[in-house]
Design an enzyme around this catalytic site. Structure first.
Site, short mmCIF file in Angstrom:
data_model
loop_
_atom_site.label_atom_id
_atom_site.label_comp_id
_atom_site.label_asym_id
_atom_site.label_seq_id
_atom_site.Cartn_x
_atom_site.Cartn_y
_atom_site.Cartn_z
NE ARG A 84 -17.01 -65.82 -46.23
CZ ARG A 84 -18.10 -66.53 -46.23
NH1 ARG A 84 -19.14 -66.70 -47.17
NH2 ARG A 84 -18.31 -67.31 -45.12
CG PHE B 184 -11.47 -62.47 -39.81
CD1 PHE B 184 -11.29 -62.01 -41.18
CD2 PHE B 184 -11.34 -61.72 -38.70
CE1 PHE B 184 -11.08 -60.72 -41.28
CE2 PHE B 184 -10.91 -60.44 -39.00
CZ PHE B 184 -10.75 -60.10 -40.44
CD GLU B 185 -16.20 -61.37 -42.22
OE1 GLU B 185 -17.00 -61.39 -43.13
OE2 GLU B 185 -15.95 -60.13 -41.38
N GLY B 186 -14.66 -67.33 -42.63
CA GLY B 186 -14.48 -68.74 -43.45
C GLY B 186 -12.89 -68.44 -44.01
#
Lengths: 590, 262
Positions: free
Chosen positions: A286, A406-408
């Site tokens: 992240r 995306f990515e959480g």
């Protein structure tokens, strides 16, 4: 975690922000603000220059977006350039970039073409990460060299139609076949970046009943699934390319497994650890999204300033109108704070801090939202031009929108940064409570947190190393860091286990935490800048820090007040009515 | 075959040049430096020759320590060795001073081909190539776009006004490279990492037996007396078109009297 601390010294969490939850400002992690060695900077600069040359000659960004296709020979070119192996250790054929070098590179090459950034980022930020983090030496030797040259492109297969934010509920199955020592995969993975041409897939699947009903996460295994050289594999089907809002050149499709056989030797991270592999992979990826947002924000700021200083209306440069000045200053101040946060976090990672999940999530949330606002403001400043597709704003908006998903999702990550911090505090609170029950217990065995808590004061820690020119800001931040820690503590005591569901409050706390971290990083960075070039030459940075801290403080005060005084109950009732009505229920003329 | 490629480290062609306080040099603050683009073509040609016929490529520059970044770039693209002639403590050096230093260093190397860009962007003097030919007592060919190899000689294609001139010269030879079809390669990350580990040899003018003080600064053959930026372009003049006939008249008047193009 605390009881083995018999000597009475502080048990310090490695994570800077987890410590902040406990009422500590770990000054030593902030000062001096991290700066990579000169040869690292030189390498990054040289590589970014090479990338810019390569892009100029080979990456037709407009065409890639218009045709919804990323030329495969350009992917191969990235491989030859070394862009696919930045994060892979040198011993496995990569360049061994740390977090700082990787972030700084992605920051600068990201804006050149965002679809390309996805090809490169999905490959090494997530696709090959499970192997890098959890693979055995043998597995790494087998696959990393080809991943480093781009001969193998990697993709990360976690999301499923029914398992998005709740990744642990994934349904893809892996059944062990002892006769061949293989697993048989069945299931559908969705929205897989690089899915159309990847030859190495990190696939998460469930071994049903492996751990009974106890812990469904323990059933999950991560597999390295490799196709044949021609990209095919029996039992693996690539879906059609998705039609997307943005990042149109990048490949996104379903990956469907039907009795797809994978050798047991391809398990990454061991049986039962798949969920941990997924979470850790995403946690480490992240920070670089934050870095990409820094690059995009700088680009937008440049466009906005160019337009504002050239465009004249009412015989005046529009740059001289105060409304425009405010926009431009805000864009720059937030970009500066974000850059400080990202490179503080990357620096912490590079100095060996292993727990940076909260910091990484803060970078992602703060960064992706700042980029979105900055694109929007740059577009606004450019007026009608901004609405025309021949200008880059529209595409930038489209391309950056998914960053917040995306990515959480940013919502899940707000809950994550609060609940992870609270867990730390909660574990310690238990100790306080038991200590209060038996007041004769020896104080010496208590943690620093418990001792402070029992005295009723959570933090008096100061940001003592901030340069005196920013003392008021440093005092303010330290003060609100203490208020924040107390607020978390109070909330935990009030709600106990039920605190998990208090999302109205979590959202506020997350925003306070992010604003605190952004200010702390900014103050540490400006202090470093003053140390290097003197107060006079750093004046521009001192003032931008003052500006940012002023605005951030106001947000913090607002959010902290709202913890106590809010209309949360109304929010619940209103939304209930709306859900019941299935839409807008208020008739204008009734 | 041994190739020596002389590179100049110059301000990026995108740089906004500002005149320095002295009025005879540029303000170097905030300037991004690059390898002169013509030198990149020279290096590319040398690397291709090495790949085809074997041998070594050495990159050579005269400049400050910062210029080593340019040499590292050459190493990263595939050069084997790098030498910097240090400019620290030397006054402003003109083309002759630079050529003298380069020649002194090249005499210590066994060079079959000495490559340079036809000119260094920035000063654009186009003097060093012929000067090196003279100082090394070697044939030199300028404006070269293509080179064919023969036994003991080269056939060079020269880009001249409206035609290509083909000349042959015996080795060793000094070649001034023009922009060509052989586009310079990119340094790969692997190359950059490998280049970091290589040593750059640093020579002082005295090490080369050159009395640089006698030919630089105030003693240079060519001294810059003044540096001026081109006059700023005037703002666009708009002729109001409320009355087309009058506007046309005004436009004509301006084109005649102010722009003086009619």
């Amino acid at each position: 975690m605390a009881s083995d601390n018999a000597a009475g010294t502080t048990t310090e969490s490695e994570s800077f922000l987890k410590a902040l939850y406990m009422g500590h400002i770990e000054d030593d992690l902030l000062f001096p603000f991290p700066e990579p060695a000169p040869d690292v900077k030189e390498t990054v600069d040289a590589f970014v220059d090479a990338c810019k040359d390569f892009y100029a000659a080979n990456v037709d960004s407009v065409k890639i977006d218009a045709e919804h296709f990323f030329p495969r020979d350009v992917v191969a070119g990235f491989g030859a350039l070394g862009a696919m192996g930045m994060t892979i250790p040198e011993e496995y054929g990569g360049a061994g970039f740390g977090a700082t070098a990787y972030c700084r590179t992605m920051e600068q090459i990201g804006p050149l073409d965002s679809s390309a950034a996805i090809v490169i980022g999905a490959h090494q930020s997530i696709g090959l990460k499970p192997l890098l983090l959890f693979g055995t030496d043998e597995q790494k030797r087998k696959w990393l060299p080809d991943l480093a040259t781009g001969k193998l492109v990697a993709a990360f297969c976690l999301t499923e139609p029914e398992a998005g934010s709740d990744a642990g509920s994934l349904k893809t199955t892996a059944i062990y076949d002892s006769s061949t020592d293989e697993y048989i995969l069945n299931g559908t993975k969705q929205w897989i970046s690089n899915g159309g041409f990847a030859k190495f897939f990190s696939v998460f699947a469930r071994v049903p009943g492996a751990e009974g009903e106890k812990d469904k996460h323990k059933e999950i295994i991560c597999f390295a699934v490799l196709t044949n050289e021609d990209g095919t594999l029996p039992g693996l089907t690539r879906g059609v390319e998705e039609k997307k809002l943005g990042l149109c050149g990048s490949s996104t499709c379903q990956i469907i497994f039907e009795n797809c056989r994978v050798p047991a030797a391809n398990v990454l991270g061991g049986k039962g650890h798949g969920f941990k592999v997924a979470v850790e992979t995403l946690n480490t990826g992240r920070t670089s999204l934050g870095a990409g947002s820094v690059g995009g924000s700088k680009w937008m700021l440049k466009l906005a300033i160019e337009h504002a200083t050239q465009r004249r209306q009412f015989k005046t440069r529009i740059a001289d109108f105060e409304i425009i000045r405010h926009k431009i200053t805000k864009m720059a101040a937030e970009t500066y704070a974000l850059e400080s946060m990202v490179y503080l976090t990357a620096g912490l990672i590079d100095r060996g801090i292993t727990d940076y999940s909260i910091e990484g999530a803060c970078c992602k949330v703060f960064g992706t939202e700042i980029l979105w606002r900055n694109i929007n403001e740059a577009l606004q400043i450019s007026g009608g031009n901004g609405f025309m597709n021949e200008y880059p704003y529209g595409r930038a908006l489209r391309d950056s929108r998914v960053n917040m998903i995306f990515e959480g999702t940013n919502e899940i990550l707000r809950l994550f940064v609060v609940l992870s911090g609270m867990k730390e505090v909660g574990d310690n609170l238990k100790e306080v409570q038991s200590a209060l029950k038996s007041p004769l217990a020896e104080r010496g065995i208590l943690t620093e947190y418990a001792k402070k808590r029992m005295k009723g004061v959570l933090t008096k820690d100061k940001l003592s190393k901030v340069h005196p020119s920013l003392a008021p800001e440093a005092d303010q931040v330290a003060h609100y860091a203490g208020v924040f820690a107390n607020a978390v503590d109070t909330l935990l005591r009030k709600h106990g286990k039920k605190v998990i569901d208090k999302e109205y409050q979590h959202e506020r706390l997350a925003d306070v935490l992010i604003d605190l971290y952004a200010q702390i990083a900014t103050l540490a960075r400006v202090t470093h800048a003053i140390g290097k070039k003197g107060e006079e030459k750093a004046l521009g940075e001192i003032e931008i820090a003052r500006w940012f801290c002023h605005v951030a403080r106001r947000r913090i005060v607002g959010n902290l007040k709202s913890l106590e005084r809010n209309r949360d109950e109304l929010t619940t009732r209103i939304s209930d009515r709306l859900y019941e009505a299935g839409g807008y229920p208020y008739d204008l003329w009734a | 075959m041994n190739h020596v490629v002389c590179i100049a480290y110059v301000p990026d062609t995108d740089t906004k040049i500002k005149v320095g306080a002295s009025g005879t040099s540029i303000d170097e603050a905030g300037v991004k430096w690059i390898v002169s683009p013509y030198d990149e073509y020279a290096l590319e040609a040398a690397l291709r020759a090495k790949e085809a016929k074997g041998g070594t490529v050495t990159v050579l520059t005269y400049g400050p320590a910062a210029a080593e970044t340019g040499l590292r770039d050459g190493l990263a693209r595939g050069a084997d060795e790098a030498v910097r002639i240090a400019s620290e403590g030397v006054g402003e050096a003109d083309s002759l001073a630079v050529a003298t230093l380069l020649a002194a260093q090249i005499k210590t190397m066994k060079a079959d081909v000495v490559w340079l860009g036809n000119k260094g962007v920035g000063t654009d003097a186009q003097l060093v190539v012929p000067m090196l030919g003279e100082l090394l007592d070697l044939p030199h060919v300028t404006l070269v776009t293509e080179l064919d190899w023969k036994d003991g000689s080269v056939v060079a294609h020269r880009e001249i006004e409206g035609a290509t001139e083909i000349v042959e010269a015996p080795l060793p030879v000094v070649i001034g490279a023009q922009k060509s079809k052989a586009e310079p390669r990119y340094a790969s990350l692997k190359g950059i990492m490998a280049a970091k580990k290589k040593q750059i040899a640093v020579k002082k003018p005295a090490d080369l037996g050159v009395d640089i003080a006698s030919m630089s600064g105030a003693n240079a053959a060519v001294v810059w007396t003044k540096l001026e930026l081109p006059a700023a372009r005037q703002a666009v003049k708009l002729v109001p078109a409320d009355d087309p006939a009058k506007a046309a008249e005004e436009l004509l008047r301006l084109l005649r009297e102010e722009a003086k193009v009619l």
